[in-house]
Design a protein around this motif. Sequence first.
Motif, PDB file in Angstrom:
ATOM      1  N   MET A   1       0.838  -1.180   0.000  1.00  0.00           N
ATOM      2  CA  MET A   1       0.000   0.000   0.000  1.00  0.00           C
ATOM      3  C   MET A   1       0.873   1.229   0.000  1.00  0.00           C
ATOM      4  O   MET A   1       1.861   1.260   0.698  1.00  0.00           O
ATOM      5  N   ALA A   2       0.520   2.207  -0.762  1.00  0.00           N
ATOM      6  CA  ALA A   2       1.343   3.396  -0.844  1.00  0.00           C
ATOM      7  C   ALA A   2       0.607   4.624  -0.324  1.00  0.00           C
ATOM      8  O   ALA A   2       0.333   5.553  -1.059  1.00  0.00           O
ATOM      9  N   LEU A   3       0.253   4.555   0.940  1.00  0.00           N
ATOM     10  CA  LEU A   3      -0.277   5.724   1.631  1.00  0.00           C
ATOM     11  C   LEU A   3       0.906   6.296   2.394  1.00  0.00           C
ATOM     12  O   LEU A   3       1.362   5.713   3.370  1.00  0.00           O
ATOM     13  N   VAL A   4       1.417   7.411   1.905  1.00  0.00           N
ATOM     14  CA  VAL A   4       2.715   7.925   2.341  1.00  0.00           C
ATOM     15  C   VAL A   4       2.555   9.148   3.239  1.00  0.00           C
ATOM     16  O   VAL A   4       1.815  10.078   2.918  1.00  0.00           O
ATOM     17  N   HIS A   5       3.277   9.114   4.344  1.00  0.00           N
ATOM     18  CA  HIS A   5       3.359  10.271   5.237  1.00  0.00           C
ATOM     19  C   HIS A   5       4.822  10.702   5.286  1.00  0.00           C
ATOM     20  O   HIS A   5       5.709   9.880   5.549  1.00  0.00           O
ATOM     21  N   LEU A   6       5.081  11.966   4.991  1.00  0.00           N
ATOM     22  CA  LEU A   6       6.448  12.488   5.034  1.00  0.00           C
ATOM     23  C   LEU A   6       6.819  12.839   6.464  1.00  0.00           C
ATOM     24  O   LEU A   6       6.052  13.503   7.171  1.00  0.00           O
ATOM     25  N   VAL A   7       7.988  12.380   6.883  1.00  0.00           N
ATOM     26  CA  VAL A   7       8.482  12.677   8.221  1.00  0.00           C
ATOM     27  C   VAL A   7       9.748  13.522   8.114  1.00  0.00           C
ATOM     28  O   VAL A   7      10.455  13.476   7.115  1.00  0.00           O
ATOM     29  N   GLY A   8      10.035  14.273   9.171  1.00  0.00           N
ATOM     30  CA  GLY A   8      11.134  15.220   9.147  1.00  0.00           C
ATOM     31  C   GLY A   8      12.497  14.677   9.525  1.00  0.00           C
ATOM     32  O   GLY A   8      13.496  15.373   9.388  1.00  0.00           O
ATOM     33  N   SER A   9      12.553  13.437   9.999  1.00  0.00           N
ATOM     34  CA  SER A   9      13.856  12.910  10.397  1.00  0.00           C
ATOM     35  C   SER A   9      14.055  11.492   9.897  1.00  0.00           C
ATOM     36  O   SER A   9      13.086  10.741   9.731  1.00  0.00           O
ATOM     37  N   ARG A  10      15.302  11.152   9.696  1.00  0.00           N
ATOM     38  CA  ARG A  10      15.657   9.800   9.231  1.00  0.00           C
ATOM     39  C   ARG A  10      15.206   8.733  10.218  1.00  0.00           C
ATOM     40  O   ARG A  10      14.738   7.675   9.832  1.00  0.00           O
ATOM     41  N   GLY A  11      15.387   9.020  11.503  1.00  0.00           N
ATOM     42  CA  GLY A  11      15.077   8.049  12.534  1.00  0.00           C
ATOM     43  C   GLY A  11      13.602   7.676  12.612  1.00  0.00           C
ATOM     44  O   GLY A  11      13.259   6.581  13.031  1.00  0.00           O
ATOM     45  N   ALA A  12      12.733   8.576  12.193  1.00  0.00           N
ATOM     46  CA  ALA A  12      11.291   8.323  12.242  1.00  0.00           C
ATOM     47  C   ALA A  12      10.774   7.641  10.982  1.00  0.00           C
ATOM     48  O   ALA A  12       9.617   7.259  10.908  1.00  0.00           O
TER      49      ALA A  12
ATOM     50  N   LYS B   1       1.666  10.452  -8.340  1.00  0.00           N
ATOM     51  CA  LYS B   1       0.954  10.956  -7.170  1.00  0.00           C
ATOM     52  C   LYS B   1      -0.547  10.974  -7.468  1.00  0.00           C
ATOM     53  O   LYS B   1      -0.962  11.423  -8.536  1.00  0.00           O
ATOM     54  N   VAL B   2      -1.338  10.476  -6.512  1.00  0.00           N
ATOM     55  CA  VAL B   2      -2.795  10.457  -6.665  1.00  0.00           C
ATOM     56  C   VAL B   2      -3.433  11.134  -5.456  1.00  0.00           C
ATOM     57  O   VAL B   2      -2.842  11.191  -4.376  1.00  0.00           O
ATOM     58  N   ASP B   3      -4.644  11.661  -5.655  1.00  0.00           N
ATOM     59  CA  ASP B   3      -5.335  12.373  -4.581  1.00  0.00           C
ATOM     60  C   ASP B   3      -6.191  11.461  -3.718  1.00  0.00           C
ATOM     61  O   ASP B   3      -6.490  11.785  -2.576  1.00  0.00           O
ATOM     62  N   SER B   4      -6.598  10.336  -4.264  1.00  0.00           N
ATOM     63  CA  SER B   4      -7.491   9.433  -3.550  1.00  0.00           C
ATOM     64  C   SER B   4      -6.735   8.248  -2.975  1.00  0.00           C
ATOM     65  O   SER B   4      -5.822   7.721  -3.604  1.00  0.00           O
ATOM     66  N   ARG B   5      -7.144   7.805  -1.809  1.00  0.00           N
ATOM     67  CA  ARG B   5      -6.489   6.667  -1.163  1.00  0.00           C
ATOM     68  C   ARG B   5      -6.797   5.348  -1.863  1.00  0.00           C
ATOM     69  O   ARG B   5      -5.978   4.449  -1.877  1.00  0.00           O
ATOM     70  N   ASN B   6      -7.987   5.223  -2.415  1.00  0.00           N
ATOM     71  CA  ASN B   6      -8.399   3.932  -2.981  1.00  0.00           C
ATOM     72  C   ASN B   6      -7.475   3.393  -4.058  1.00  0.00           C
ATOM     73  O   ASN B   6      -7.082   2.233  -3.986  1.00  0.00           O
ATOM     74  N   PRO B   7      -7.107   4.172  -5.086  1.00  0.00           N
ATOM     75  CA  PRO B   7      -6.223   3.590  -6.104  1.00  0.00           C
ATOM     76  C   PRO B   7      -4.826   3.276  -5.560  1.00  0.00           C
ATOM     77  O   PRO B   7      -4.130   2.416  -6.081  1.00  0.00           O
TER      78      PRO B   7
ATOM     79  N   GLY C   1       3.346   1.867  -6.930  1.00  0.00           N
ATOM     80  CA  GLY C   1       3.651   2.941  -7.869  1.00  0.00           C
ATOM     81  C   GLY C   1       2.725   4.140  -7.775  1.00  0.00           C
ATOM     82  O   GLY C   1       3.006   5.179  -8.351  1.00  0.00           O
ATOM     83  N   LEU C   2       1.614   3.998  -7.071  1.00  0.00           N
ATOM     84  CA  LEU C   2       0.691   5.116  -6.874  1.00  0.00           C
ATOM     85  C   LEU C   2       0.795   5.566  -5.423  1.00  0.00           C
ATOM     86  O   LEU C   2       0.526   4.783  -4.513  1.00  0.00           O
ATOM     87  N   TRP C   3       1.209   6.811  -5.228  1.00  0.00           N
ATOM     88  CA  TRP C   3       1.390   7.328  -3.873  1.00  0.00           C
ATOM     89  C   TRP C   3       0.328   8.373  -3.569  1.00  0.00           C
ATOM     90  O   TRP C   3       0.162   9.341  -4.307  1.00  0.00           O
ATOM     91  N   CYS C   4      -0.348   8.167  -2.458  1.00  0.00           N
ATOM     92  CA  CYS C   4      -1.270   9.158  -1.924  1.00  0.00           C
ATOM     93  C   CYS C   4      -0.637   9.674  -0.635  1.00  0.00           C
ATOM     94  O   CYS C   4      -0.387   8.893   0.293  1.00  0.00           O
ATOM     95  N   PHE C   5      -0.340  10.960  -0.598  1.00  0.00           N
ATOM     96  CA  PHE C   5       0.275  11.553   0.579  1.00  0.00           C
ATOM     97  C   PHE C   5      -0.821  11.873   1.597  1.00  0.00           C
ATOM     98  O   PHE C   5      -1.820  12.510   1.269  1.00  0.00           O
TER      99      PHE C   5
ATOM    100  N   TYR D   1       9.164  10.732 -10.314  1.00  0.00           N
ATOM    101  CA  TYR D   1       7.738  10.999 -10.424  1.00  0.00           C
ATOM    102  C   TYR D   1       7.325  11.052 -11.896  1.00  0.00           C
ATOM    103  O   TYR D   1       8.015  11.632 -12.723  1.00  0.00           O
ATOM    104  N   VAL D   2       6.195  10.425 -12.203  1.00  0.00           N
ATOM    105  CA  VAL D   2       5.649  10.398 -13.556  1.00  0.00           C
ATOM    106  C   VAL D   2       4.210  10.926 -13.504  1.00  0.00           C
ATOM    107  O   VAL D   2       3.573  10.921 -12.453  1.00  0.00           O
ATOM    108  N   ASP D   3       3.703  11.369 -14.638  1.00  0.00           N
ATOM    109  CA  ASP D   3       2.360  11.947 -14.700  1.00  0.00           C
ATOM    110  C   ASP D   3       1.263  10.912 -14.934  1.00  0.00           C
ATOM    111  O   ASP D   3       0.097  11.172 -14.674  1.00  0.00           O
ATOM    112  N   SER D   4       1.633   9.757 -15.420  1.00  0.00           N
ATOM    113  CA  SER D   4       0.653   8.747 -15.816  1.00  0.00           C
ATOM    114  C   SER D   4       0.635   7.558 -14.861  1.00  0.00           C
ATOM    115  O   SER D   4       1.686   7.018 -14.510  1.00  0.00           O
TER     116      SER D   4
END
Length: 93
Positions: free
Chosen positions: A1-12, A32-38, A44-48, A74-77
Amino acid sequence: MALVHLVGSRGAADVLVCEVPSRAAADLLVCKVDSRNPARGNDGLWCFVDSRAAASSLVHIITSRGAADLLVCYVDSRAASGWRRDHPLKGRL
């Protein structure tokens, strides 16, 4: 699953990611996609997402290719997204 949360430190982070400009240099092509479902079940599809609890991966962006766990371009398609080669993180994002 590619539901991605950006963190500020390497350790986290679960994964250290280096963004590369070339598809040829990347391990994974990401759209990058806006919806969590896809994004569920598709590396290859990341939802932040804003919430750590909702994320499947905690990512920290770094500039050093040598220190990165994963090189992404990052790709557009959606059709162009996906793994370019075998990788230990395949299916784990």
